[in-house]
Scaffold this active site. Structure first.
Site, PDB file in Angstrom:
ATOM      1  N   ASP A  93      25.376  -1.539  20.607  1.00  0.00           N
ATOM      2  CA  ASP A  93      24.069  -2.005  21.065  1.00  0.00           C
ATOM      3  C   ASP A  93      24.081  -3.312  21.833  1.00  0.00           C
ATOM      4  O   ASP A  93      23.069  -4.008  21.898  1.00  0.00           O
ATOM      5  CB  ASP A  93      23.159  -2.139  19.834  1.00  0.00           C
ATOM      6  N   GLU A 115      29.030   4.981  17.851  1.00  0.00           N
ATOM      7  CA  GLU A 115      28.064   4.320  16.954  1.00  0.00           C
ATOM      8  C   GLU A 115      26.635   4.574  17.453  1.00  0.00           C
ATOM      9  O   GLU A 115      25.835   3.652  17.661  1.00  0.00           O
ATOM     10  CB  GLU A 115      28.338   2.824  16.796  1.00  0.00           C
ATOM     11  N   GLU A 129      19.114  -5.881  20.704  1.00  0.00           N
ATOM     12  CA  GLU A 129      19.999  -4.747  20.390  1.00  0.00           C
ATOM     13  C   GLU A 129      19.260  -3.429  20.170  1.00  0.00           C
ATOM     14  O   GLU A 129      19.747  -2.373  20.567  1.00  0.00           O
ATOM     15  CB  GLU A 129      20.862  -5.080  19.160  1.00  0.00           C
ATOM     16  N   HIS A 217      24.573 -15.120  13.605  1.00  0.00           N
ATOM     17  CA  HIS A 217      24.532 -15.246  15.071  1.00  0.00           C
ATOM     18  C   HIS A 217      23.336 -14.573  15.736  1.00  0.00           C
ATOM     19  O   HIS A 217      23.157 -14.673  16.952  1.00  0.00           O
ATOM     20  CB  HIS A 217      25.816 -14.669  15.682  1.00  0.00           C
ATOM     21  N   ARG A 219      20.189 -13.428  17.680  1.00  0.00           N
ATOM     22  CA  ARG A 219      19.259 -14.129  18.560  1.00  0.00           C
ATOM     23  C   ARG A 219      17.872 -14.292  17.934  1.00  0.00           C
ATOM     24  O   ARG A 219      17.226 -15.315  18.102  1.00  0.00           O
ATOM     25  CB  ARG A 219      19.116 -13.342  19.865  1.00  0.00           C
TER      26      ARG A 219
HETATM   27  C1  UD1 Z   1      26.478 -10.783  21.380  1.00  0.00           C
HETATM   28  C2  UD1 Z   1      25.606  -9.515  21.444  1.00  0.00           C
HETATM   29  C3  UD1 Z   1      25.234  -9.086  20.043  1.00  0.00           C
HETATM   30  C4  UD1 Z   1      26.479  -8.920  19.168  1.00  0.00           C
HETATM   31  C5  UD1 Z   1      27.268 -10.233  19.194  1.00  0.00           C
HETATM   32  C6  UD1 Z   1      28.563 -10.093  18.420  1.00  0.00           C
HETATM   33  C7  UD1 Z   1      24.028  -9.157  23.293  1.00  0.00           C
HETATM   34  C8  UD1 Z   1      22.751  -9.562  23.917  1.00  0.00           C
HETATM   35  N1  UD1 Z   1      24.386  -9.836  22.187  1.00  0.00           N
HETATM   36  O1  UD1 Z   1      25.673 -11.832  20.851  1.00  0.00           O
HETATM   37  O2  UD1 Z   1      24.556  -7.845  20.117  1.00  0.00           O
HETATM   38  O3  UD1 Z   1      26.072  -8.620  17.858  1.00  0.00           O
HETATM   39  O4  UD1 Z   1      27.603 -10.556  20.547  1.00  0.00           O
HETATM   40  O5  UD1 Z   1      29.123 -11.345  18.187  1.00  0.00           O
HETATM   41  O6  UD1 Z   1      24.707  -8.299  23.802  1.00  0.00           O
HETATM   42  N2  UD1 Z   1      30.396 -17.832  23.563  1.00  0.00           N
HETATM   43  C9  UD1 Z   1      31.572 -18.490  23.848  1.00  0.00           C
HETATM   44  N3  UD1 Z   1      32.754 -17.842  23.616  1.00  0.00           N
HETATM   45  C10 UD1 Z   1      32.802 -16.586  23.086  1.00  0.00           C
HETATM   46  C11 UD1 Z   1      31.608 -15.933  22.781  1.00  0.00           C
HETATM   47  C12 UD1 Z   1      30.410 -16.552  23.039  1.00  0.00           C
HETATM   48  O7  UD1 Z   1      31.556 -19.620  24.316  1.00  0.00           O
HETATM   49  O8  UD1 Z   1      33.917 -16.067  22.904  1.00  0.00           O
HETATM   50  C13 UD1 Z   1      29.107 -18.508  23.864  1.00  0.00           C
HETATM   51  C14 UD1 Z   1      28.806 -18.508  25.365  1.00  0.00           C
HETATM   52  O9  UD1 Z   1      28.145 -19.682  25.676  1.00  0.00           O
HETATM   53  C15 UD1 Z   1      27.858 -17.317  25.494  1.00  0.00           C
HETATM   54  C16 UD1 Z   1      27.062 -17.474  24.214  1.00  0.00           C
HETATM   55  O10 UD1 Z   1      28.034 -17.805  23.238  1.00  0.00           O
HETATM   56  O11 UD1 Z   1      27.058 -17.399  26.638  1.00  0.00           O
HETATM   57  C17 UD1 Z   1      26.273 -16.268  23.785  1.00  0.00           C
HETATM   58  O12 UD1 Z   1      27.030 -15.068  23.847  1.00  0.00           O
HETATM   59  P1  UD1 Z   1      26.255 -13.664  23.912  1.00  0.00           P
HETATM   60  O13 UD1 Z   1      27.265 -12.596  24.037  1.00  0.00           O
HETATM   61  O14 UD1 Z   1      25.171 -13.725  24.942  1.00  0.00           O
HETATM   62  O15 UD1 Z   1      25.484 -13.607  22.531  1.00  0.00           O
HETATM   63  P2  UD1 Z   1      26.021 -13.359  21.082  1.00  0.00           P
HETATM   64  O16 UD1 Z   1      25.138 -14.106  20.148  1.00  0.00           O
HETATM   65  O17 UD1 Z   1      27.463 -13.602  21.034  1.00  0.00           O
HETATM   66  N1  UDP Z   2      34.751 -11.198  12.235  1.00  0.00           N
HETATM   67  C1  UDP Z   2      36.011 -11.746  12.456  1.00  0.00           C
HETATM   68  N2  UDP Z   2      36.138 -13.110  12.437  1.00  0.00           N
HETATM   69  C2  UDP Z   2      35.094 -13.944  12.180  1.00  0.00           C
HETATM   70  C3  UDP Z   2      33.814 -13.367  11.968  1.00  0.00           C
HETATM   71  C4  UDP Z   2      33.674 -11.993  12.005  1.00  0.00           C
HETATM   72  O1  UDP Z   2      36.988 -11.012  12.653  1.00  0.00           O
HETATM   73  O2  UDP Z   2      35.284 -15.171  12.166  1.00  0.00           O
HETATM   74  C5  UDP Z   2      34.609  -9.733  12.340  1.00  0.00           C
HETATM   75  C6  UDP Z   2      33.929  -9.031  11.175  1.00  0.00           C
HETATM   76  O3  UDP Z   2      34.869  -8.602  10.210  1.00  0.00           O
HETATM   77  C7  UDP Z   2      33.235  -7.864  11.858  1.00  0.00           C
HETATM   78  C8  UDP Z   2      32.900  -8.395  13.223  1.00  0.00           C
HETATM   79  O4  UDP Z   2      33.759  -9.515  13.448  1.00  0.00           O
HETATM   80  O5  UDP Z   2      34.110  -6.756  12.034  1.00  0.00           O
HETATM   81  C9  UDP Z   2      31.457  -8.790  13.309  1.00  0.00           C
HETATM   82  O6  UDP Z   2      31.214  -9.460  14.494  1.00  0.00           O
HETATM   83  P1  UDP Z   2      29.815 -10.156  14.784  1.00  0.00           P
HETATM   84  O7  UDP Z   2      29.194 -10.606  13.517  1.00  0.00           O
HETATM   85  O8  UDP Z   2      30.093 -11.171  15.830  1.00  0.00           O
HETATM   86  O9  UDP Z   2      28.966  -8.998  15.464  1.00  0.00           O
HETATM   87  P2  UDP Z   2      28.028  -7.820  14.920  1.00  0.00           P
HETATM   88  O10 UDP Z   2      28.810  -7.009  13.961  1.00  0.00           O
HETATM   89  O11 UDP Z   2      26.811  -8.456  14.317  1.00  0.00           O
HETATM   90  O12 UDP Z   2      27.664  -7.078  16.165  1.00  0.00           O
END
Ligand code: UD1
Ligand code: UDP
Length: 383
Positions: A93, A115, A129, A217, A219
């Site tokens: 998602d 999924e 999502e 995390h 939003r």
């Molecule tokens: C995203 C997904 C969410 C998923 C989550 C898993 C969307 C809108 N959101 O949310 O569905 O559950 O990932 O973790 O698709 N950033 C870094 N380094 C990284 C990752 C993120 O610096 O490796 C920072 C960047 O500034 C980036 C911000 O985090 O712009 C937000 O990342 P984003 O992918 O938009 O949102 P997530 O909260 O990570």
């Molecule tokens: N996870 C990880 N390291 C971390 C935090 C989470 O490997 O420090 C793994 C966790 O076991 C799970 C996945 O990352 O499989 C979840 O990722 P996240 O919470 O970012 O995204 P979501 O599942 O909510 O989309």
């Protein structure tokens, strides 16, 4: 072609890539990452030894969901024009997944949704999502539903039953792999201990202390809701000095800045509170398996924890993962009093920190990827 861009997508698509690669005569497997995440994506690509064929490298150019959508869409236009795959597989998602599905649709390339069928029916929870997965559900030709409940959700939306395959969730394939790996050698475990020490958590503490593992995390939780979660953690850490509260912070600046503002400077933290960098899947899974309770708003962890027999308190108002709700998984919302109450209940009643509840395998048996690939092979044989 498999397209993904965030940490959890790597974890959940890696077993599928491995399975597809077993049949080189049937599939040419191409991997495209968008780079929606950067460091957290690369950390997981390394764990699973995946070298993508394409990398859109968009993260540094993204300021909001508009940039993210636009950059994935135009990036995918070029990659699809060059490769013209027979099928695009996306996961779950995220905005990467919804937009990659749309990009494939614009070239009339069939999309397989891994999924598929999770729903809250509230388009603002989780946001964005819930809408992302509904969009993918409309576009996809093939729906790989992790559970019978997800299949029912798709049927309600008029999706043809013939195009739905109930597979289990690939996250359980990944979890089995990682647990086997952790148990496979002393060297691997030493590597994990080194990683934990490096981020500031001494794993020898686990020998005689309870562990509360935390992630956040979402939003829709930014702002007040997240502040309320942090307040609860602070109160709990004060109330239970014999328990460690380990919180690997997501790299999203919205989360980090608020967390550091609310918890103060490192010197001010309680001795049993550890805000650390995101962990590799190996180290995180080890901590999951050592925890007394997990406090999270993550999707994947709601699936992994029950499989490990670990209680989870989900800090969200809704969940699309309803199958395990009950003894092991509880929706507690973001009200700090409620989080404190529910966490205390578990900490007060767990006799020993390695206390295990009955494992719940409702999210899969570790063969989801094999089922998906079997299905794809059967399509191949029709060509
Ligand atoms: C995203 C997904 C969410 C998923 C989550 C898993 C969307 C809108 N959101 O949310 O569905 O559950 O990932 O973790 O698709 N950033 C870094 N380094 C990284 C990752 C993120 O610096 O490796 C920072 C960047 O500034 C980036 C911000 O985090 O712009 C937000 O990342 P984003 O992918 O938009 O949102 P997530 O909260 O990570
Ligand atoms: N996870 C990880 N390291 C971390 C935090 C989470 O490997 O420090 C793994 C966790 O076991 C799970 C996945 O990352 O499989 C979840 O990722 P996240 O919470 O970012 O995204 P979501 O599942 O909510 O989309």
């Amino acid at each position: 072609m498999l397209v993904f861009g965030t940490r959890p997508e790597v974890i959940k698509m890696a077993p599928l890539i491995k399975e597809l690669k077993k049949y080189p005569e049937d599939f040419k497997t191409t991997v495209c990452v968008t780079g929606q995440h950067r460091e957290m994506l690369d950390q997981m690509l390394k764990v699973f030894d995946i070298s993508p064929h394409y990398d859109l490298r968009i993260m540094d150019k993204v300021h909001d969901l508009y940039d993210l959508t636009a950059l994935v869409l135009t990036g995918m236009r070029d990659v699809l024009a060059e490769t013209n795959p027979d099928m695009v597989l996306v996961h779950g998602d995220t905005t990467t997944s919804a937009t990659a599905a749309l990009a494939a649709f614009y070239r009339q390339i069939p999309v397989g949704h891994v999924e598929a069928g999770l729903r809250t029916r509230n388009i603002y929870s989780p946001w964005p999502e819930e809408m992302n997965r509904q969009i993918i559900g409309r576009i996809a030709t093939y729906h790989f539903a992790p559970s019978p409940q997800c299949r029912c959700n798709l049927l309600t939306e008029g999706i043809d039953d013939v195009k739905i395959v109930v597979t289990g969730n690939t996250v359980i394939d990944a979890l089995k792999w990682v647990i086997d790996k952790i148990n496979s050698s002393q060297e691997i475990r030493r590597g994990i201990y080194e990683e934990l020490n490096k981020v500031g958590y001494d794993p020898s503490r686990l020998r005689n202390r309870k562990l509360v593992l935390i992630t956040a995390h979402r939003r829709e939780n930014f702002g007040e809701a997240f502040a309320s979660i942090c307040h609860a953690i602070k109160v709990l850490a004060q109330k239970y000095p014999d328990t460690d509260f380990v919180y690997p912070l997501h790299l999203n600046p919205n989360i980090r800045q608020t967390a550091y503002r609310l918890f103060g400077r490192v010197d001010d933290w309680l001795d049993n509170l550890f805000l650390i960098e995101p962990l590799s899947y190996l180290a995180f899974s080890l901590l999951m398996s050592e925890s007394t309770v997990i406090l999270t708003d993550s999707g994947g962890i709601q699936e992994e924890a029950p499989a490990l027999g670990k209680p989870v308190l989900v800090t969200r108002e809704t969940t699309e993962r309803t199958e395990a709700l009950g003894e092991l998984v509880k929706l507690v919302g973001t009200d700090s009093d409620n989080i404190i109450h529910e966490t205390s209940n578990i900490l007060d009643n767990s006799l020993h920190h390695k206390f295990l509840l009955k494992h719940n395998s409702c999210y899969g048996d570790g063969y989801a990827s094999a089922r998906i690939v079997d299905y794809l092979r059967s399509l191949n044989s029709l060509l």
